[in-house]
Design an enzyme around this catalytic site. Sequence first.
Site, PDB file in Angstrom:
ATOM      1  N   ASP A 167      15.258 -15.647  11.160  1.00 22.45           N
ATOM      2  CA  ASP A 167      14.225 -16.019  10.187  1.00 22.45           C
ATOM      3  C   ASP A 167      13.714 -17.409  10.568  1.00 22.45           C
ATOM      4  O   ASP A 167      14.503 -18.316  10.845  1.00 22.45           O
ATOM      5  CB  ASP A 167      14.800 -16.028   8.750  1.00 22.45           C
ATOM      6  CG  ASP A 167      13.703 -15.915   7.686  1.00 22.45           C
ATOM      7  OD1 ASP A 167      13.761 -14.987   6.862  1.00 22.45           O
ATOM      8  OD2 ASP A 167      12.777 -16.754   7.707  1.00 22.45           O
ATOM      9  N   ASP A 202      11.490 -17.733  15.717  1.00 25.66           N
ATOM     10  CA  ASP A 202      10.187 -17.109  15.530  1.00 25.66           C
ATOM     11  C   ASP A 202      10.187 -15.802  16.314  1.00 25.66           C
ATOM     12  O   ASP A 202      10.536 -15.793  17.501  1.00 25.66           O
ATOM     13  CB  ASP A 202       9.121 -18.081  16.083  1.00 25.66           C
ATOM     14  CG  ASP A 202       7.711 -17.528  15.953  1.00 25.66           C
ATOM     15  OD1 ASP A 202       6.760 -18.311  16.092  1.00 25.66           O
ATOM     16  OD2 ASP A 202       7.577 -16.315  15.699  1.00 25.66           O
ATOM     17  N   SER A 249       3.387  -0.753   4.132  1.00 22.52           N
ATOM     18  CA  SER A 249       2.936  -0.973   2.753  1.00 22.52           C
ATOM     19  C   SER A 249       1.989   0.128   2.314  1.00 22.52           C
ATOM     20  O   SER A 249       1.246   0.681   3.126  1.00 22.52           O
ATOM     21  CB  SER A 249       2.226  -2.333   2.682  1.00 22.52           C
ATOM     22  OG  SER A 249       1.542  -2.473   1.449  1.00 22.52           O
ATOM     23  N   THR A 283      -0.528  -0.311   0.955  1.00 29.58           N
ATOM     24  CA  THR A 283      -1.877  -0.857   1.128  1.00 29.58           C
ATOM     25  C   THR A 283      -2.635  -0.107   2.218  1.00 29.58           C
ATOM     26  O   THR A 283      -3.858  -0.142   2.275  1.00 29.58           O
ATOM     27  CB  THR A 283      -1.796  -2.376   1.416  1.00 29.58           C
ATOM     28  OG1 THR A 283      -3.021  -2.991   1.074  1.00 29.58           O
ATOM     29  CG2 THR A 283      -1.417  -2.675   2.824  1.00 29.58           C
ATOM     30  N   TYR A 329      -4.364  -8.418   6.180  1.00 34.44           N
ATOM     31  CA  TYR A 329      -2.946  -8.107   5.967  1.00 34.44           C
ATOM     32  C   TYR A 329      -2.736  -6.592   6.054  1.00 34.44           C
ATOM     33  O   TYR A 329      -1.893  -6.116   6.796  1.00 34.44           O
ATOM     34  CB  TYR A 329      -2.471  -8.620   4.591  1.00 34.44           C
ATOM     35  CG  TYR A 329      -1.218  -7.932   4.119  1.00 34.44           C
ATOM     36  CD1 TYR A 329      -1.278  -6.918   3.163  1.00 34.44           C
ATOM     37  CD2 TYR A 329       0.015  -8.247   4.673  1.00 34.44           C
ATOM     38  CE1 TYR A 329      -0.133  -6.257   2.762  1.00 34.44           C
ATOM     39  CE2 TYR A 329       1.161  -7.588   4.275  1.00 34.44           C
ATOM     40  CZ  TYR A 329       1.080  -6.587   3.318  1.00 34.44           C
ATOM     41  OH  TYR A 329       2.218  -5.917   2.932  1.00 34.44           O
ATOM     42  N   LYS A 363      -0.726  -3.885   8.923  1.00 31.86           N
ATOM     43  CA  LYS A 363       0.269  -2.832   8.646  1.00 31.86           C
ATOM     44  C   LYS A 363      -0.169  -1.517   9.285  1.00 31.86           C
ATOM     45  O   LYS A 363       0.628  -0.785   9.868  1.00 31.86           O
ATOM     46  CB  LYS A 363       0.464  -2.664   7.134  1.00 31.86           C
ATOM     47  CG  LYS A 363       1.135  -3.847   6.463  1.00 31.86           C
ATOM     48  CD  LYS A 363       2.495  -4.155   7.089  1.00 31.86           C
ATOM     49  CE  LYS A 363       3.165  -5.365   6.474  1.00 31.86           C
ATOM     50  NZ  LYS A 363       4.442  -5.709   7.151  1.00 31.86           N
ATOM     51  N   PHE A 416       5.702   0.321  -2.137  1.00 32.91           N
ATOM     52  CA  PHE A 416       4.726   0.153  -3.205  1.00 32.91           C
ATOM     53  C   PHE A 416       4.916  -1.262  -3.738  1.00 32.91           C
ATOM     54  O   PHE A 416       4.876  -2.202  -2.907  1.00 32.91           O
ATOM     55  CB  PHE A 416       4.860   1.342  -4.176  1.00 32.91           C
ATOM     56  CG  PHE A 416       4.177   2.546  -3.550  1.00 32.91           C
ATOM     57  CD1 PHE A 416       4.729   3.174  -2.440  1.00 32.91           C
ATOM     58  CD2 PHE A 416       2.951   2.996  -4.020  1.00 32.91           C
ATOM     59  CE1 PHE A 416       4.084   4.250  -1.810  1.00 32.91           C
ATOM     60  CE2 PHE A 416       2.298   4.080  -3.395  1.00 32.91           C
ATOM     61  CZ  PHE A 416       2.866   4.692  -2.289  1.00 32.91           C
ATOM     62  N   ARG A 422      -0.014   0.404 -10.910  1.00 29.73           N
ATOM     63  CA  ARG A 422       0.758   0.269  -9.668  1.00 29.73           C
ATOM     64  C   ARG A 422       2.112   0.954  -9.822  1.00 29.73           C
ATOM     65  O   ARG A 422       2.593   1.138 -10.953  1.00 29.73           O
ATOM     66  CB  ARG A 422       1.026  -1.208  -9.350  1.00 29.73           C
ATOM     67  CG  ARG A 422      -0.241  -2.012  -9.028  1.00 29.73           C
ATOM     68  CD  ARG A 422      -0.791  -1.676  -7.669  1.00 29.73           C
ATOM     69  NE  ARG A 422      -1.950  -2.509  -7.317  1.00 29.73           N
ATOM     70  CZ  ARG A 422      -3.189  -2.283  -7.720  1.00 29.73           C
ATOM     71  NH1 ARG A 422      -3.458  -1.229  -8.499  1.00 29.73           N
ATOM     72  NH2 ARG A 422      -4.171  -3.099  -7.352  1.00 29.73           N
TER      73      ARG A 422
HETATM   74  C1  WQD Z   1      -0.497  -6.085  -9.126  1.00 33.23           C
HETATM   75  C2  WQD Z   1      -1.506  -5.906 -10.239  1.00 33.23           C
HETATM   76  C3  WQD Z   1      -3.497  -7.225 -10.012  1.00 33.23           C
HETATM   77  C4  WQD Z   1      -1.609 -11.120 -10.550  1.00 33.23           C
HETATM   78  C5  WQD Z   1      -0.037  -6.681  -3.132  1.00 33.23           C
HETATM   79  C6  WQD Z   1      -0.208  -6.206  -1.726  1.00 33.23           C
HETATM   80  C7  WQD Z   1       0.927  -5.292  -1.369  1.00 33.23           C
HETATM   81  C8  WQD Z   1       2.210  -6.020  -1.584  1.00 33.23           C
HETATM   82  C9  WQD Z   1       2.326  -6.446  -3.046  1.00 33.23           C
HETATM   83  C10 WQD Z   1       3.218  -7.243   0.207  1.00 33.23           C
HETATM   84  C11 WQD Z   1      -2.940  -5.850  -9.717  1.00 33.23           C
HETATM   85  C12 WQD Z   1      -2.708  -7.634 -11.254  1.00 33.23           C
HETATM   86  C13 WQD Z   1      -1.823  -9.760 -10.406  1.00 33.23           C
HETATM   87  C14 WQD Z   1      -2.145 -11.791 -11.684  1.00 33.23           C
HETATM   88  C15 WQD Z   1      -3.042  -9.725 -12.472  1.00 33.23           C
HETATM   89  N1  WQD Z   1       2.277  -7.149  -0.726  1.00 33.23           N
HETATM   90  N2  WQD Z   1      -2.514  -9.090 -11.364  1.00 33.23           N
HETATM   91  N3  WQD Z   1      -2.843 -11.068 -12.601  1.00 33.23           N
HETATM   92  O1  WQD Z   1      -2.108  -6.445  -5.294  1.00 33.23           O
HETATM   93  O2  WQD Z   1      -0.799  -4.385  -6.051  1.00 33.23           O
HETATM   94  O3  WQD Z   1      -0.131  -5.574  -3.976  1.00 33.23           O
HETATM   95  O4  WQD Z   1       1.209  -7.305  -3.310  1.00 33.23           O
HETATM   96  O5  WQD Z   1       4.123  -6.523   0.469  1.00 33.23           O
HETATM   97  O6  WQD Z   1       0.827  -4.917  -0.019  1.00 33.23           O
HETATM   98  O7  WQD Z   1      -1.419  -5.484  -1.640  1.00 33.23           O
HETATM   99  O8  WQD Z   1       0.265  -6.654  -6.173  1.00 33.23           O
HETATM  100  O9  WQD Z   1       1.328  -8.114  -7.828  1.00 33.23           O
HETATM  101  O10 WQD Z   1      -0.729  -8.955  -6.589  1.00 33.23           O
HETATM  102  O11 WQD Z   1      -0.960  -7.190  -8.331  1.00 33.23           O
HETATM  103  O12 WQD Z   1      -3.687  -9.087 -13.323  1.00 33.23           O
HETATM  104  O13 WQD Z   1      -1.993 -13.043 -11.864  1.00 33.23           O
HETATM  105  O14 WQD Z   1      -1.428  -7.043 -11.094  1.00 33.23           O
HETATM  106  O15 WQD Z   1      -4.890  -7.184 -10.320  1.00 33.23           O
HETATM  107  O16 WQD Z   1      -3.652  -4.915 -10.506  1.00 33.23           O
HETATM  108  P1  WQD Z   1      -0.815  -5.732  -5.422  1.00 33.23           P
HETATM  109  P2  WQD Z   1       0.003  -7.828  -7.229  1.00 33.23           P
END
Ligand code: WQD
Length: 332
Positions: free
Chosen positions: A32, A59, A125, A127, A150, A154, A175, A228
């Site tokens: 790490d 790294d 992910s 994503t 990002y 992936k 997820f 989610r």
């Molecule tokens: C979840 C929901 C926001 C913050 C991302 C990446 C994914 C993974 C996890 C790495 C969404 C809402 C969020 C806030 C909010 N990354 N939200 N207010 O975007 O589903 O996933 O992070 O592994 O690959 O895409 O996760 O937790 O950012 O958001 O309303 O202050 O919460 O709009 O609907 P996301 P998130």
Amino acid sequence: MKNILVTGGLGYIGSHTVVELIAHNYNPIIIDDLSNTNIEVLERLKKITGKEITYYKNDVCDTATLTHILNTHHIEGVIHFAAFKAVGESVQFPLKYYHNNIGGLVSLISAMEACQIKNIVFSSSCTVYGEPDFSPVGELSPIKKASSPYGNTKQIGEEILNECAFLNAVALRYFNPIGAHESALIGELPLGVPNNLVPFITQTAAGIREKITVYGNDYNTKDGTCVRDYIHVVDLAKAHVKAIDFINQNPNNHFDVFNIGTGNGFTVLEIIETFEKVNQIKLNYTIGARRVGDVEKVWANNDKASNVLGWQAELNLEKMVESAWRWQQHLH
Ligand code: WQD
């Protein structure tokens, strides 16, 4: 297969996976560079597991050192977590993401090829699905054009693994990982202002943040907020052990992908309400504008992980938000 190299092994998901690897009689060797965690996590891992754990501050782009480590420890398999993962930051600094996430993966696979190591579990992910046409999404659901560098790293990462014929590779499409180990000694350590929902909730509950902004309540969902598939990080960690077992038992596997989600979707407001109920805390939140790039709703069809890996999520949403809060309290 005993000795497993865990890149990014002091990170959020990596550290929880190290605990589960040891619990299942594997011997993790951690690399790490501490760019998104801190060295304290190593001591805490030793405390949780009661084991001495070999760690290198390194790294993954340093191929020569990687090769030396792979040879020195007779590594038989690799779990690759080391990557940047903030969607918004990747839009701001795409080259940083392509260098680290793609360059690091290419460096790692090159070192593995030089050492004739073929076994790898890759941190992918959900994503990659973008805004799916429907949920739950299965592994054969269409891969949409990535909505961020990002997400693109992936997608490209999975393609690289699939095109390297010598590999026995499994990609786990996570997820939304949340929560923390029951000891509250390890958990999510967002540096700076959290991007993700749950660390923002716990920091608001702790008084570090003034309020949560819910990014939009005009979506086509039960309460207008995004849906989610939240999964306990310990369940996610256990899925990595199952993936290593699968590779062990299927030497002729070349490349396979698995959705790692609970199969349940929850809205942002449901997360907030569940957190308030379970932890008996009133959260201060307002409804704000949508966040650019957000997917409206996505949750997993996890039948393949269940049928092929023999993996099931065991911890429910209440456990997730309770452990997240306990971890935040421990931090302070
Ligand atoms: C979840 C929901 C926001 C913050 C991302 C990446 C994914 C993974 C996890 C790495 C969404 C809402 C969020 C806030 C909010 N990354 N939200 N207010 O975007 O589903 O996933 O992070 O592994 O690959 O895409 O996760 O937790 O950012 O958001 O309303 O202050 O919460 O709009 O609907 P996301 P998130």
